[in-house]
Design a protein around this motif. Sequence first.
Motif, PDB file in Angstrom:
ATOM      1  N   HIS A   8       0.828  -1.214   0.000  1.00  0.00           N
ATOM      2  CA  HIS A   8       0.000   0.000   0.000  1.00  0.00           C
ATOM      3  C   HIS A   8       0.858   1.257   0.000  1.00  0.00           C
ATOM      4  O   HIS A   8       0.572   2.219  -0.704  1.00  0.00           O
ATOM      5  CB  HIS A   8      -0.951  -0.013   1.190  1.00  0.00           C
ATOM      6  N   ASP A   9       1.917   1.232   0.798  1.00  0.00           N
ATOM      7  CA  ASP A   9       2.846   2.361   0.826  1.00  0.00           C
ATOM      8  C   ASP A   9       3.502   2.532  -0.530  1.00  0.00           C
ATOM      9  O   ASP A   9       3.659   3.643  -1.029  1.00  0.00           O
ATOM     10  CB  ASP A   9       3.951   2.106   1.868  1.00  0.00           C
ATOM     11  N   LEU A  10       3.898   1.406  -1.087  1.00  0.00           N
ATOM     12  CA  LEU A  10       4.558   1.442  -2.385  1.00  0.00           C
ATOM     13  C   LEU A  10       3.624   2.055  -3.422  1.00  0.00           C
ATOM     14  O   LEU A  10       4.010   2.908  -4.212  1.00  0.00           O
ATOM     15  CB  LEU A  10       4.975   0.038  -2.806  1.00  0.00           C
ATOM     16  N   GLU A  11       2.378   1.624  -3.391  1.00  0.00           N
ATOM     17  CA  GLU A  11       1.413   2.151  -4.354  1.00  0.00           C
ATOM     18  C   GLU A  11       1.257   3.660  -4.187  1.00  0.00           C
ATOM     19  O   GLU A  11       1.261   4.408  -5.163  1.00  0.00           O
ATOM     20  CB  GLU A  11       0.052   1.461  -4.168  1.00  0.00           C
ATOM     21  N   ARG A  12       1.151   4.089  -2.940  1.00  0.00           N
ATOM     22  CA  ARG A  12       0.972   5.511  -2.665  1.00  0.00           C
ATOM     23  C   ARG A  12       2.171   6.299  -3.222  1.00  0.00           C
ATOM     24  O   ARG A  12       2.000   7.307  -3.909  1.00  0.00           O
ATOM     25  CB  ARG A  12       0.838   5.723  -1.153  1.00  0.00           C
ATOM     26  N   CYS A  13       3.382   5.819  -2.927  1.00  0.00           N
ATOM     27  CA  CYS A  13       4.597   6.512  -3.383  1.00  0.00           C
ATOM     28  C   CYS A  13       4.672   6.547  -4.898  1.00  0.00           C
ATOM     29  O   CYS A  13       4.967   7.588  -5.492  1.00  0.00           O
ATOM     30  CB  CYS A  13       5.842   5.807  -2.860  1.00  0.00           C
ATOM     31  N   ALA A  14       4.453   5.399  -5.501  1.00  0.00           N
ATOM     32  CA  ALA A  14       4.592   5.317  -6.953  1.00  0.00           C
ATOM     33  C   ALA A  14       3.585   6.239  -7.639  1.00  0.00           C
ATOM     34  O   ALA A  14       3.923   6.959  -8.577  1.00  0.00           O
ATOM     35  CB  ALA A  14       4.399   3.877  -7.419  1.00  0.00           C
ATOM     36  N   ARG A  15       2.353   6.228  -7.137  1.00  0.00           N
ATOM     37  CA  ARG A  15       1.335   7.087  -7.750  1.00  0.00           C
ATOM     38  C   ARG A  15       1.640   8.564  -7.514  1.00  0.00           C
ATOM     39  O   ARG A  15       1.468   9.392  -8.415  1.00  0.00           O
ATOM     40  CB  ARG A  15      -0.055   6.742  -7.215  1.00  0.00           C
ATOM     41  N   ALA A  16       2.097   8.882  -6.300  1.00  0.00           N
ATOM     42  CA  ALA A  16       2.411  10.280  -5.983  1.00  0.00           C
ATOM     43  C   ALA A  16       3.545  10.778  -6.878  1.00  0.00           C
ATOM     44  O   ALA A  16       3.486  11.876  -7.432  1.00  0.00           O
ATOM     45  CB  ALA A  16       2.793  10.406  -4.516  1.00  0.00           C
ATOM     46  N   HIS A  17       4.569   9.954  -7.014  1.00  0.00           N
ATOM     47  CA  HIS A  17       5.719  10.325  -7.841  1.00  0.00           C
ATOM     48  C   HIS A  17       5.254  10.544  -9.292  1.00  0.00           C
ATOM     49  O   HIS A  17       5.558  11.554  -9.908  1.00  0.00           O
ATOM     50  CB  HIS A  17       6.771   9.219  -7.768  1.00  0.00           C
ATOM     51  N   ASN A  18       4.498   9.579  -9.783  1.00  0.00           N
ATOM     52  CA  ASN A  18       4.035   9.655 -11.164  1.00  0.00           C
ATOM     53  C   ASN A  18       3.124  10.862 -11.394  1.00  0.00           C
ATOM     54  O   ASN A  18       3.177  11.495 -12.445  1.00  0.00           O
ATOM     55  CB  ASN A  18       3.302   8.363 -11.534  1.00  0.00           C
ATOM     56  N   GLU A  19       2.327  11.177 -10.391  1.00  0.00           N
ATOM     57  CA  GLU A  19       1.402  12.300 -10.522  1.00  0.00           C
ATOM     58  C   GLU A  19       2.177  13.609 -10.702  1.00  0.00           C
ATOM     59  O   GLU A  19       1.866  14.423 -11.577  1.00  0.00           O
ATOM     60  CB  GLU A  19       0.520  12.383  -9.270  1.00  0.00           C
ATOM     61  N   VAL A  20       3.197  13.799  -9.881  1.00  0.00           N
ATOM     62  CA  VAL A  20       3.983  15.029  -9.976  1.00  0.00           C
ATOM     63  C   VAL A  20       4.749  15.063 -11.304  1.00  0.00           C
ATOM     64  O   VAL A  20       4.779  16.083 -11.991  1.00  0.00           O
ATOM     65  CB  VAL A  20       4.956  15.156  -8.780  1.00  0.00           C
ATOM     66  N   VAL A  21       5.344  13.933 -11.665  1.00  0.00           N
ATOM     67  CA  VAL A  21       6.099  13.874 -12.927  1.00  0.00           C
ATOM     68  C   VAL A  21       5.190  14.205 -14.107  1.00  0.00           C
ATOM     69  O   VAL A  21       5.533  15.023 -14.975  1.00  0.00           O
ATOM     70  CB  VAL A  21       6.740  12.478 -13.113  1.00  0.00           C
ATOM     71  N   SER A  22       4.018  13.598 -14.133  1.00  0.00           N
ATOM     72  CA  SER A  22       3.101  13.813 -15.250  1.00  0.00           C
ATOM     73  C   SER A  22       2.649  15.270 -15.316  1.00  0.00           C
ATOM     74  O   SER A  22       2.587  15.862 -16.395  1.00  0.00           O
ATOM     75  CB  SER A  22       1.876  12.908 -15.124  1.00  0.00           C
ATOM     76  N   ALA A  23       2.350  15.842 -14.146  1.00  0.00           N
ATOM     77  CA  ALA A  23       1.910  17.236 -14.116  1.00  0.00           C
ATOM     78  C   ALA A  23       3.022  18.162 -14.589  1.00  0.00           C
ATOM     79  O   ALA A  23       2.770  19.182 -15.222  1.00  0.00           O
ATOM     80  CB  ALA A  23       1.471  17.619 -12.706  1.00  0.00           C
ATOM     81  N   SER A  24       4.253  17.781 -14.297  1.00  0.00           N
ATOM     82  CA  SER A  24       5.393  18.630 -14.659  1.00  0.00           C
ATOM     83  C   SER A  24       5.600  18.700 -16.165  1.00  0.00           C
ATOM     84  O   SER A  24       6.391  19.504 -16.649  1.00  0.00           O
ATOM     85  CB  SER A  24       6.673  18.111 -14.009  1.00  0.00           C
ATOM     86  N   ALA A  25       4.915  17.867 -16.899  1.00  0.00           N
ATOM     87  CA  ALA A  25       5.059  17.856 -18.349  1.00  0.00           C
ATOM     88  C   ALA A  25       4.134  18.872 -19.017  1.00  0.00           C
ATOM     89  O   ALA A  25       4.034  18.913 -20.240  1.00  0.00           O
ATOM     90  CB  ALA A  25       4.780  16.459 -18.898  1.00  0.00           C
ATOM     91  N   ALA A  26       3.486  19.694 -18.213  1.00  0.00           N
ATOM     92  CA  ALA A  26       2.504  20.626 -18.758  1.00  0.00           C
ATOM     93  C   ALA A  26       3.070  21.590 -19.793  1.00  0.00           C
ATOM     94  O   ALA A  26       2.394  21.979 -20.728  1.00  0.00           O
ATOM     95  CB  ALA A  26       1.849  21.410 -17.625  1.00  0.00           C
ATOM     96  N   TYR A  27       4.343  21.987 -19.621  1.00  0.00           N
ATOM     97  CA  TYR A  27       4.894  23.012 -20.511  1.00  0.00           C
ATOM     98  C   TYR A  27       5.961  22.493 -21.465  1.00  0.00           C
ATOM     99  O   TYR A  27       6.625  23.268 -22.130  1.00  0.00           O
ATOM    100  CB  TYR A  27       5.473  24.159 -19.686  1.00  0.00           C
ATOM    101  N   GLY A  28       6.166  21.209 -21.474  1.00  0.00           N
ATOM    102  CA  GLY A  28       7.186  20.689 -22.373  1.00  0.00           C
ATOM    103  C   GLY A  28       7.756  19.399 -21.831  1.00  0.00           C
ATOM    104  O   GLY A  28       7.259  18.863 -20.846  1.00  0.00           O
ATOM    105  N   PRO A  29       8.805  18.913 -22.494  1.00  0.00           N
ATOM    106  CA  PRO A  29       9.345  17.613 -22.090  1.00  0.00           C
ATOM    107  C   PRO A  29       9.860  17.638 -20.656  1.00  0.00           C
ATOM    108  O   PRO A  29      10.320  18.669 -20.166  1.00  0.00           O
ATOM    109  CB  PRO A  29      10.482  17.383 -23.072  1.00  0.00           C
ATOM    110  N   VAL A  30       9.764  16.502 -20.000  1.00  0.00           N
ATOM    111  CA  VAL A  30      10.204  16.416 -18.617  1.00  0.00           C
ATOM    112  C   VAL A  30      11.030  15.151 -18.429  1.00  0.00           C
ATOM    113  O   VAL A  30      10.763  14.126 -19.060  1.00  0.00           O
ATOM    114  CB  VAL A  30       8.987  16.459 -17.659  1.00  0.00           C
ATOM    115  N   ILE A  31      12.049  15.258 -17.595  1.00  0.00           N
ATOM    116  CA  ILE A  31      12.870  14.086 -17.281  1.00  0.00           C
ATOM    117  C   ILE A  31      12.505  13.610 -15.886  1.00  0.00           C
ATOM    118  O   ILE A  31      12.769  14.308 -14.911  1.00  0.00           O
ATOM    119  CB  ILE A  31      14.368  14.427 -17.320  1.00  0.00           C
TER     120      ILE A  31
END
Lengths: 267, 113
Positions: free
Chosen positions: A72-95
Amino acid sequence: MTQRASGPAAGATYVFAVTRTLDPAVVADLGGMSAGEPVRTLPLGSLVGVVQSVPAHDFTDEAWQQRLSDPHDLERCARAHNEVVSASAAYGPVIPLPLATLYLSDTRARQALESEADRFHAVLRRIAHHAEWGVKVYSSPAPPPAGADRPVPSADRGRPAPGAGLAYLERKRGLQQRREQCLEQSLRIAEEVDAELGKLATAARRLRTHGRRPSDAQGSQVLNATYLVAEQRAQEFAELTRALRGRTEARIELSGPWVPYSFISEV
Amino acid sequence: MSNVDFRTGSAPVPGPPNANLADILERVLDKGIVIAGDIKIDLLDIELLTIRLRLFVASVDTAKKAGIDWWETDPALSSRAARSALQDENRELRDRLASLEEGTEQSKETPRT
């Protein structure tokens, strides 16, 4: 979560991603890895880091091992990380940075990341206007034998007719053969799908196929591939997947668009 | 069944909305550019964990969707299930034996051995 009586809470800087430019408002409302501090941008000269201050004691190697072994912790972390990464792509490519990339302070993070600026820029150029699409192909379950279900002539309800044992073995052998044929065919389909989709993609990668699940009547996974696809080809890529699904009659799953996680490291 | 999102346009890659956890994990865990952090997290362990957890998570995800609790009924994973699988087989064999015996008794001319 855990409360420690260790003086002024020592902080650490968790880095989610690096990009060229980002409006901080895009990530400000996201939860990130730890409650309390907002996700924010960290200027890195010509680049911007997407970071969050987290309590250091909650982000030690030990804490991570524990976190990662709890589904459950792993899921929370992975989703949280992915959420921020995906949002950061709003203005262009993101690493995206790997899960659990941490520095002792913003200053340390800036030093480390700025020294990699050339590498970051090279990757950003390569993945600009591209997204990652995941494709999974499953083997079809073995079809029931055509009319082979009751081939045993039963002269007498109680006793097996002569030759019933042999017929049984032949049926079993037939079943095994059909299974093998099915799998072979599925693998051929997997190769075909990969080859066809690869033509539309800028780059392609095979991921480890997921193991067969005990209850998976749908057949096992025969292809777990992921493709770097240019934005203007995304529609075409999805259409081709649909066409392949129709042509091969295999179960084919498409997921995306992803931030090109799988195409970052091959510089 | 696809998990496709065509909200493209100006925002390039928003990420699929209800992404499958297994899909996220295999991207988030051991991908990305490798940069040395200050706090050393053992990546080898993470890699091993990935494999194990990915299997677990993939199974749970799928099972949840299908409304199945396979781990409760799979003999390899649950001793209770192993017992009940044996019981099932046992019951089935008994039934078949009973029906065979019934058949044999009806045709009395053949003495059973």
